[in-house]
Scaffold this active site. Structure first.
Site, PDB file in Angstrom:
ATOM      1  N   GLU A 140      26.358   6.612 -20.539  1.00 55.20           N
ATOM      2  CA  GLU A 140      25.501   6.037 -21.368  1.00 55.20           C
ATOM      3  C   GLU A 140      24.810   7.189 -22.160  1.00 55.20           C
ATOM      4  O   GLU A 140      23.873   7.621 -22.466  1.00 55.20           O
ATOM      5  CB  GLU A 140      24.189   5.638 -20.586  1.00 55.20           C
ATOM      6  CG  GLU A 140      24.392   4.745 -19.501  1.00 55.20           C
ATOM      7  CD  GLU A 140      24.043   3.325 -20.272  1.00 55.20           C
ATOM      8  OE1 GLU A 140      23.598   3.472 -21.204  1.00 55.20           O
ATOM      9  OE2 GLU A 140      24.767   2.190 -19.674  1.00 55.20           O
ATOM     10  N   ASP A 141      25.850   7.430 -23.377  1.00 56.12           N
ATOM     11  CA  ASP A 141      25.621   8.542 -24.346  1.00 56.12           C
ATOM     12  C   ASP A 141      25.393   9.857 -23.981  1.00 56.12           C
ATOM     13  O   ASP A 141      25.092  10.595 -24.865  1.00 56.12           O
ATOM     14  CB  ASP A 141      24.487   7.960 -25.354  1.00 56.12           C
ATOM     15  CG  ASP A 141      24.901   6.609 -26.288  1.00 56.12           C
ATOM     16  OD1 ASP A 141      26.185   6.712 -26.260  1.00 56.12           O
ATOM     17  OD2 ASP A 141      24.353   6.181 -26.627  1.00 56.12           O
ATOM     18  N   ALA A 142      25.510  10.191 -22.813  1.00 61.38           N
ATOM     19  CA  ALA A 142      25.329  11.453 -22.468  1.00 61.38           C
ATOM     20  C   ALA A 142      26.580  12.506 -22.861  1.00 61.38           C
ATOM     21  O   ALA A 142      27.636  11.702 -23.056  1.00 61.38           O
ATOM     22  CB  ALA A 142      25.221  11.714 -20.865  1.00 61.38           C
TER      23      ALA A 142
END
Lengths: 600, 385
Positions: A217-219
């Protein structure tokens, strides 16, 4: 017979619209009419629309005659030698500004090679169609439009060196990147704008892979060693002010170490950092609650009692202290005056901010993300040549967003870093990705940028090759440490006795109407009661008249304002807000009676 | 169930009869007949268990769960509201605006329409165009080809589309009679394809004629009043007539209409003609239809609850401060919905008593709410001394 409108007003008609427009344009090119006057012929409605009003967006285009641009080699040479300027080109009628309406009648060529006799304008540069920040995105022609907008917004929030004289300025909320670098992959706009003088990012080794799940998730996953070597480190500056205000009656504030008899005196420990003048010394290490500027003020209201009892004027403590959660080192102390002539003390607090989990980073393509995990260097995957990435970026962030330029930049950055040169990624005029791949192959790497990588835990080779490269990453000013907030107990509002709101006031996180409904839907009755008990109070209620009674703590007596001493007073637990509602009803001349009944 | 099938003996399963609702029990008797004898009892026991499991427990907050179950998909509805405009058949208000309209129990709805089912043989397409013409409300406007005021002879000349008149089974003299009925001050004469109007009184005849010229257009001629537009469509093998505009009462009186299936989407009209029970069902059908069309999934029982709440006072009431909220017994509950000051003032004038019985009031005074775990009470016998 075409109707003519000037700035929306009808003025008359012309017989030959085309001829009329040509005439106007010629006059404009000769300088007899303002350059920001635009004219359009609307064939459908047979109208000539002339605009001279403010607020239209217009852009420059090179004039074309018979398929040949008026801007010649000679002009370019002169421009290079500084013999002529842009304004000369405009006044000579070589370059013209068109607004949205005049563009309707224009046929604009993108490149000079595309010119045909029908064309009447040529784009100055294809890059000119986007704004300044957007033109800083390399290989932008390969990106989806939305991502360019988002990427531009992100770039504006990047840390960097915002001004060369930052050390003597007192700006609010400033972040300063410690080791800014020039981007390896740059655009012409970086050169034009002297970007190297105020760079806002760093060239990092990025691997695109899923790793251990902490970059979902975009981390992003960050290498601890990179942070230790200075990656993304920054300093946060925050000024604190105190002014010696003047009040009526010749009273003033005084900046000093407050005396112990001042009302609201904190504690000696909190004043320990103050020098004799009541101001902290520079390089003092301050924590939350520490007084930075000591100050006493005259009493808020000149009430008679205080004047008599204490003899002199009682004074009130009004020092400036660090708020909840703040800390740092005193960077600078400034003594000056305000416009009104009051003494003003400003203290700049500095705090180093080392990247931690939750801090936000972005590439230049709208691919922002927060740090999900920081791994020690030995826990990071490595390539055959021993390169360990600074950042591991998730491949799942790419397909749906179509940020192809993100991948091309990674490849170009790798070529640039290996070949020791800067790569030109100017939008529409960039170096060709195919050529870059060939160059990478020559440098001894696979042309697609992928490399064999090894699992740091087992030492086994990964079955898939990993795309590793070098790209420009920006640290954004959103730092968790400045935003993180929680509360168990804390200040309450005076009126309702409910917890305050917001981080600055150490407030609670509201359990709102809809959240309440979820408790109700679960039938969690007692949990709901407990969650809403923040303003719970016990009030005395008169069983005779139903009004709220009075509990005199000093005499330890309860009585009713209506029924007197004999009243049957009972203590009831309700929310303070309800008591307030009863009081407000009374102020409306509505008499709310409480009829008490035993519950069990 | 088709025809007479095997059915289990009621007397054999008497113990279960009281534990199950009648309909469930009877269906079970039929269904379980096919099972081997040894398993029938076991199946019944399982059924009872399942039935009890599916019941709402005492103290379950059904109203709020309904609100959440409709409200949550409702937030998605706002985004795709007008998607149905002009796709097929007619422009119909659906989505959130229509849902709000129904729940508010609005007097006039934005797109009133009817679905008229026909009796056989008409449902197979017999005289479909004739029926359609009989339904549609026709006004003079549609029959007039030209109107001219003859100033010299003080006449109004209406040129009639004779062809169209024939289509609607009308004749010139009938038209002139209708006109005469509507305008008593004029004399109407038929002259071939013209109808000539002459004022009977002498008072400012020209002004009268010009006035007539406008008013004559709106005269109702034939069909059913209120039906603006008629569209026959074929649905599941039979012809059905969709209309824009409703007039349930008159449509039901037409001899070719199948009154048992014909319906309108105007809920208040249903209430006034067929009663609250029908209106309740209409609310359920309409709301369910909207939610289904949006591709959302809401259990019918939630909608049933809303419809019941709207109708349980014997009349259809909207979910507004003038509707069901007004019926709430608690002053605090009413005041916390909308216009609090008015409710407090009215309550104080009437000297109302709030017994603090429901959820909202108990949240306000920070007491356990009488729902779920807050509902049961411990009852103890006092020890006699």
């Amino acid at each position: 017979m075409a109707e003519v409108y000037i700035s929306g007003k009808y003025v008359g008609t012309v017989d030959n619209a085309k001829e009329f427009i040509d005439q106007i344009k010629t006059e404009r090119r000769l300088g007899n009419l303002p350059i920001d006057l635009n004219i359009q012929y609307d064939e459908d409605y047979d109208q000539v629309i002339i605009e001279t009003s403010k607020g239209r967006v217009s852009r420059p285009l090179i004039l074309v005659k018979d398929g040949k641009p008026l801007l010649t080699e000679r002009h370019l040479q002169q421009l290079e030698k500084n013999e002529i300027s842009w304004n000369d080109l405009v006044s000579q009628g070589i370059v013209e500004y068109l607004d949205a309406s005049e563009e309707e009648n224009a046929l604009v060529a993108f490149y000079a090679e595309e010119l045909t006799p029908e064309h009447n304008y040529l784009e100055v540069a294809p890059l000119a169609m986007v704004g300044f920040v957007t033109s800083l995105v390399p290989f932008g022609q390969h990106n989806q439009g939305v991502r360019m907008i988002q990427g531009s917004k992100n770039q504006k929030q990047a840390m960097g060196i915002y001004m060369a004289n930052f050390h003597q300025r007192l700006d609010m909320d400033v972040h300063l990147l410690h080791y800014p670098q020039k981007p390896i992959v740059k655009t012409i706009m970086h050169d034009i704008s002297n970007y190297e003088k105020h760079a806002a990012g760093q060239n990092l080794v990025v691997a695109i892979m899923a790793f251990e799940g902490y970059n979902i998730e975009d981390a992003i996953i960050v290498n601890k060693a990179s942070i230790d070597r200075g990656m993304g480190r920054s300093t946060y500056y925050r000024p604190v002010f105190a002014e010696e205000l003047r009040y009526s009656g010749g009273l003033t504030d005084k900046i000093c170490i407050p005396d112990k008899d001042v009302s609201g005196y904190r504690s000696e420990k909190e004043y320990r950092l103050l020098e004799e003048d009541g101001i902290v010394f520079t390089e003092a290490v301050v924590k939350e609650g520490d007084v930075v500027i000591g100050k006493v003020s005259p009493p808020r209201f000149l009430s008679a009692i205080e004047d008599y009892t204490l003899g002199g004027t009682s004074r009130r403590e009004s020092s400036v202290a660090l708020k909840h959660g703040e800390q740092g080192i005193i960077d600078m102390v400034v003594l000056t005056e305000t416009e009104a002539g009051n003494r003003l003390v400003a203290v700049k607090v500095r705090e180093p901010k080392i990247p931690e989990i939750g801090d936000k980073f972005t590439s230049r393509h709208g691919q922002k993300g927060v740090i999900g995990m920081i791994y020690n260097e030995e826990d990071m995957p490595f390539t055959a040549s021993g390169i360990k990435p600074d950042i591991i970026f998730s491949p799942h962030s790419v397909p749906s967003r179509m940020t192809v330029a993100h991948l091309i930049e990674l490849l170009a950055g790798k070529v640039g870093a290996l070949a020791g040169r800067y790569i030109d990624g100017t939008m529409f005029d960039s170096e060709k990705p195919e050529d870059l791949r060939k160059e990478l192959l020559k440098l001894g790497f696979r042309d697609d940028g992928s490399e064999v990588m090894y699992d740091p835990v087992t030492g086994k080779r990964y079955l898939a090759r990993i795309f590793v490269g070098d790209m420009y990453y920006l640290r954004l000013k959103h730092i968790v440490a400045n935003k993180m907030h929680a509360r168990a107990r804390g200040p309450v509002q005076l009126l309702t006795r409910q917890p305050t709101e917001g981080k600055a006031r150490e407030g609670g996180l509201r359990l709102g109407e809809m959240e309440k409904d979820t408790f109700v839907a679960h039938g969690a009755s007692l949990l709901l009661k407990e969650r809403f008990s923040s303003d719970s109070t016990v009030i005395p209620v008169c069983n005779n008249c139903g009004l709220i009674g009075i509990h005199d703590y000093r005499k330890d007596k309860v009585y009713c304002p209506v029924c007197g001493d004999k009243a049957d007073i009972r203590f009831v637990e309700v929310s303070y807000a309800f008591k307030l509602l009863l009081d407000e009803l009374k102020s409306l001349y509505v008499h709310p009676k409480l009829k008490l009944k035993l519950k069990y | 169930m088709t025809g007479k099938e095997k059915m289990l003996e009621k007397s054999e399963f008497k113990e279960f009869e009281k534990k199950l609702p009648k309909k469930v029990f009877e269906t079970a008797l039929q269904e379980f007949a096919t099972l081997p004898k040894s398993k029938q009892k076991k199946a019944m026991e399982l059924l009872v268990k399942q039935y009890l499991n599916s019941l709402a427990e005492p103290g379950e907050c059904v109203g709020l769960v309904t609100a959440q179950s409709i409200g949550e998909p409702g937030t998605q509805m706002t985004l795709n509201t007008f998607h149905f405009a002009g796709v097929s058949e007619m422009n119909v208000t659906t989505g959130l605006p229509r849902l709000i309209e129904i729940l508010d129990a609005r007097k006039s709805i934005s797109t009133a329409m009817m679905t008229i089912y026909l009796k056989k043989p008409y449902s197979e397409g017999k005289d479909l165009d004739v029926i359609a013409r009989k339904l549609k409300a026709m006004h003079m406007e549609e029959f007039i080809e030209e109107i001219s005021v003859d100033i010299a002879s003080l006449q109004l000349r209406l040129k009639i589309k004779k062809q169209k008149l024939g289509d609607y089974d009308l004749r010139m003299d009938k038209i002139s009679r209708i006109l005469k009925k509507n305008f008593k001050n004029f004399d109407f004469k038929v002259d071939n394809e013209f109808i000539i109007a002459k004022p009977l009184t002498r008072e400012d005849p020209l002004k009268q004629l010009y006035r007539l010229r406008e008013r004559v257009k709106t005269v109702f001629v034939s069909g059913v009043k209120g039906i603006k537009y008629v569209l026959p469509v074929k649905r599941e093998g039979e012809y059905v007539i969709l209309t824009s505009g409703t007039n349930l009462k008159e449509v039901l009186n037409l001899e070719f209409v199948d009154g048992s299936r014909t319906r309108t989407n105007d809920i208040l009209e249903v209430e006034s003609i067929l009663g609250v029970e029908a209106a309740r069902q209409a609310i359920v059908d309409e709301v369910y239809d909207i939610i289904q069309r949006q591709g959302l999934n809401v259990d019918v029982r939630h909608i049933l609850l809303v419809a019941d709440t709207m109708c349980f006072n014997g009349k259809v009431q909207g979910v507004t401060r003038y509707g069901i909220v007004k019926e709430k017994p608690s002053v605090l509950a009413r005041a916390s919905f909308e216009t609090p000051i008015r409710h407090f003032v009215e309550a104080s004038v009437l000297g109302e008593i709030d017994s603090l019985n429901s959820v909202l009031e108990n949240v306000m005074i920070n007491q356990p709410i009488p729902i779920g775990t807050g509902l049961p009470r411990l009852v103890m016998k006092r020890e006699e001394k």
